[in-house]
Design a protein around this motif. Structure first.
Motif, mmCIF file in Angstrom:
data_model
loop_
_atom_site.group_PDB
_atom_site.id
_atom_site.type_symbol
_atom_site.label_atom_id
_atom_site.label_comp_id
_atom_site.label_asym_id
_atom_site.label_seq_id
_atom_site.Cartn_x
_atom_site.Cartn_y
_atom_site.Cartn_z
ATOM 1 N N GLY A 86 0.825 -1.200 0.000
ATOM 2 C CA GLY A 86 0.000 0.000 0.000
ATOM 3 C C GLY A 86 0.858 1.249 0.000
ATOM 4 O O GLY A 86 2.084 1.190 -0.111
ATOM 5 N N GLU A 87 0.202 2.394 0.128
ATOM 6 C CA GLU A 87 0.905 3.673 0.235
ATOM 7 C C GLU A 87 0.835 4.146 1.681
ATOM 8 O O GLU A 87 -0.234 4.120 2.292
ATOM 9 C CB GLU A 87 0.299 4.719 -0.701
ATOM 10 N N TYR A 88 1.965 4.575 2.179
ATOM 11 C CA TYR A 88 2.073 5.010 3.573
ATOM 12 C C TYR A 88 2.614 6.435 3.593
ATOM 13 O O TYR A 88 3.606 6.736 2.934
ATOM 14 C CB TYR A 88 3.010 4.079 4.353
ATOM 15 N N GLU A 89 1.941 7.289 4.361
ATOM 16 C CA GLU A 89 2.355 8.681 4.461
ATOM 17 C C GLU A 89 3.039 8.913 5.809
ATOM 18 O O GLU A 89 2.470 8.617 6.858
ATOM 19 C CB GLU A 89 1.145 9.589 4.307
ATOM 20 N N LEU A 90 4.259 9.440 5.740
ATOM 21 C CA LEU A 90 5.025 9.778 6.938
ATOM 22 C C LEU A 90 5.142 11.295 7.002
ATOM 23 O O LEU A 90 5.553 11.935 6.028
ATOM 24 C CB LEU A 90 6.421 9.155 6.878
ATOM 25 N N LYS A 91 4.794 11.874 8.154
ATOM 26 C CA LYS A 91 4.851 13.328 8.334
ATOM 27 C C LYS A 91 5.886 13.651 9.404
ATOM 28 O O LYS A 91 5.666 13.405 10.582
ATOM 29 C CB LYS A 91 3.477 13.874 8.727
ATOM 30 N N PHE A 92 7.004 14.211 8.970
ATOM 31 C CA PHE A 92 8.090 14.594 9.866
ATOM 32 C C PHE A 92 7.862 16.047 10.269
ATOM 33 O O PHE A 92 7.813 16.935 9.415
ATOM 34 C CB PHE A 92 9.440 14.426 9.162
ATOM 35 N N HIS A 93 7.730 16.295 11.559
ATOM 36 C CA HIS A 93 7.314 17.609 12.039
ATOM 37 C C HIS A 93 8.489 18.561 12.276
ATOM 38 O O HIS A 93 9.518 18.190 12.807
ATOM 39 C CB HIS A 93 6.479 17.471 13.315
ATOM 40 N N ASN A 94 8.231 19.805 11.900
ATOM 41 C CA ASN A 94 9.148 20.916 12.037
ATOM 42 C C ASN A 94 8.387 22.002 12.792
ATOM 43 O O ASN A 94 7.182 21.891 12.985
ATOM 44 C CB ASN A 94 9.540 21.377 10.619
ATOM 45 N N ASP A 95 9.064 23.056 13.201
ATOM 46 C CA ASP A 95 8.376 24.154 13.885
ATOM 47 C C ASP A 95 7.377 24.863 12.974
ATOM 48 O O ASP A 95 6.343 25.331 13.418
ATOM 49 C CB ASP A 95 9.374 25.189 14.394
ATOM 50 N N GLU A 96 7.693 24.959 11.701
ATOM 51 C CA GLU A 96 6.903 25.784 10.798
ATOM 52 C C GLU A 96 6.103 24.998 9.768
ATOM 53 O O GLU A 96 5.126 25.490 9.237
ATOM 54 C CB GLU A 96 7.825 26.775 10.095
ATOM 55 N N ASN A 97 6.548 23.801 9.431
ATOM 56 C CA ASN A 97 5.843 23.029 8.409
ATOM 57 C C ASN A 97 6.055 21.540 8.657
ATOM 58 O O ASN A 97 6.686 21.148 9.627
ATOM 59 C CB ASN A 97 6.309 23.426 7.005
ATOM 60 N N ILE A 98 5.547 20.736 7.762
ATOM 61 C CA ILE A 98 5.684 19.291 7.863
ATOM 62 C C ILE A 98 6.372 18.793 6.599
ATOM 63 O O ILE A 98 6.005 19.195 5.488
ATOM 64 C CB ILE A 98 4.304 18.615 8.012
ATOM 65 N N ILE A 99 7.353 17.925 6.769
ATOM 66 C CA ILE A 99 8.005 17.293 5.637
ATOM 67 C C ILE A 99 7.308 15.944 5.441
ATOM 68 O O ILE A 99 7.366 15.077 6.313
ATOM 69 C CB ILE A 99 9.511 17.094 5.895
ATOM 70 N N THR A 100 6.630 15.798 4.310
ATOM 71 C CA THR A 100 5.838 14.599 4.044
ATOM 72 C C THR A 100 6.560 13.683 3.067
ATOM 73 O O THR A 100 7.044 14.129 2.028
ATOM 74 C CB THR A 100 4.459 14.968 3.483
ATOM 75 N N LYS A 101 6.644 12.409 3.432
ATOM 76 C CA LYS A 101 7.196 11.383 2.545
ATOM 77 C C LYS A 101 6.117 10.341 2.329
ATOM 78 O O LYS A 101 5.523 9.846 3.292
ATOM 79 C CB LYS A 101 8.419 10.709 3.172
ATOM 80 N N THR A 102 5.871 9.976 1.071
ATOM 81 C CA THR A 102 4.923 8.926 0.745
ATOM 82 C C THR A 102 5.701 7.711 0.258
ATOM 83 O O THR A 102 6.494 7.819 -0.682
ATOM 84 C CB THR A 102 3.916 9.394 -0.328
ATOM 85 N N ILE A 103 5.485 6.587 0.900
ATOM 86 C CA ILE A 103 6.217 5.357 0.598
ATOM 87 C C ILE A 103 5.246 4.369 -0.038
ATOM 88 O O ILE A 103 4.187 4.061 0.525
ATOM 89 C CB ILE A 103 6.816 4.716 1.875
ATOM 90 N N THR A 104 5.610 3.852 -1.210
ATOM 91 C CA THR A 104 4.825 2.822 -1.863
ATOM 92 C C THR A 104 5.436 1.475 -1.546
ATOM 93 O O THR A 104 6.599 1.210 -1.860
ATOM 94 C CB THR A 104 4.798 3.053 -3.395
ATOM 95 N N VAL A 105 4.654 0.627 -0.893
ATOM 96 C CA VAL A 105 5.121 -0.697 -0.489
ATOM 97 C C VAL A 105 4.417 -1.737 -1.363
ATOM 98 O O VAL A 105 3.191 -1.727 -1.475
ATOM 99 C CB VAL A 105 4.819 -0.956 1.000
#
Length: 133
Positions: free
Chosen positions: A110-129
């Motif tokens: 499936g597709e998995y969304e990872l949200k890495f948090h910062n003070d001002e925004n979020i760095i989003t990585k989408t992983i296709t498994v």
């Protein structure tokens, strides 16, 4: 607004702990979140394959040390960098950027969304498994 509140709470905790002791008893320790500044790693993986992300984060002063990554247990996954602050107000401000490893593995395709948090925004990585062939 949520990120500003998080930043203010972290700063308040750090200031409170670092000013909570005097020069004769310097053992204050607190934990707090620190901003994730960059994330790199693969966008694909196989089922049950562990992949590693290189995660950069910022330590605000020389009393801070990286402790661990924390996350929730559902998707999208929220990921935070946590630090431990030791000292009694004798910390020097720094722009100390460091890098750590965050490991990810999925047991289903499936597709998995990872949200890495910062003070001002979020760095989003989408992983296709995908399932191995």
């Amino acid at each position: 607004m949520k990120y500003l509140q998080l930043k203010l709470i972290t700063l308040l905790l750090a200031v409170t702990a670092l000013s909570a002791c005097d020069d004769n008893d310097c053992s204050a320790t607190i934990e707090g979140r620190i901003p994730i500044t960059a994330v790199s790693g693969p966008d694909t993986a196989l089922v049950n394959q562990e992949i590693t992300f290189s995660v950069s984060y910022k330590l605000y002063n020389d009393c801070a040390t990286f402790k661990e990554f924390s996350q929730n247990s559902v998707y999208p996954r929220d990921i935070y960098a946590n630090a431990e602050f030791k000292g009694c107000g004798k910390c020097n401000s720094t722009n100390n950027f460091q890098t750590g490893e965050y490991k990810f593995m999925a047991s289903q395709a499936g597709e998995y969304e990872l949200k890495f948090h910062n003070d001002e925004n979020i760095i989003t990585k989408t992983i296709t498994v995908t399932a191995p062939e």
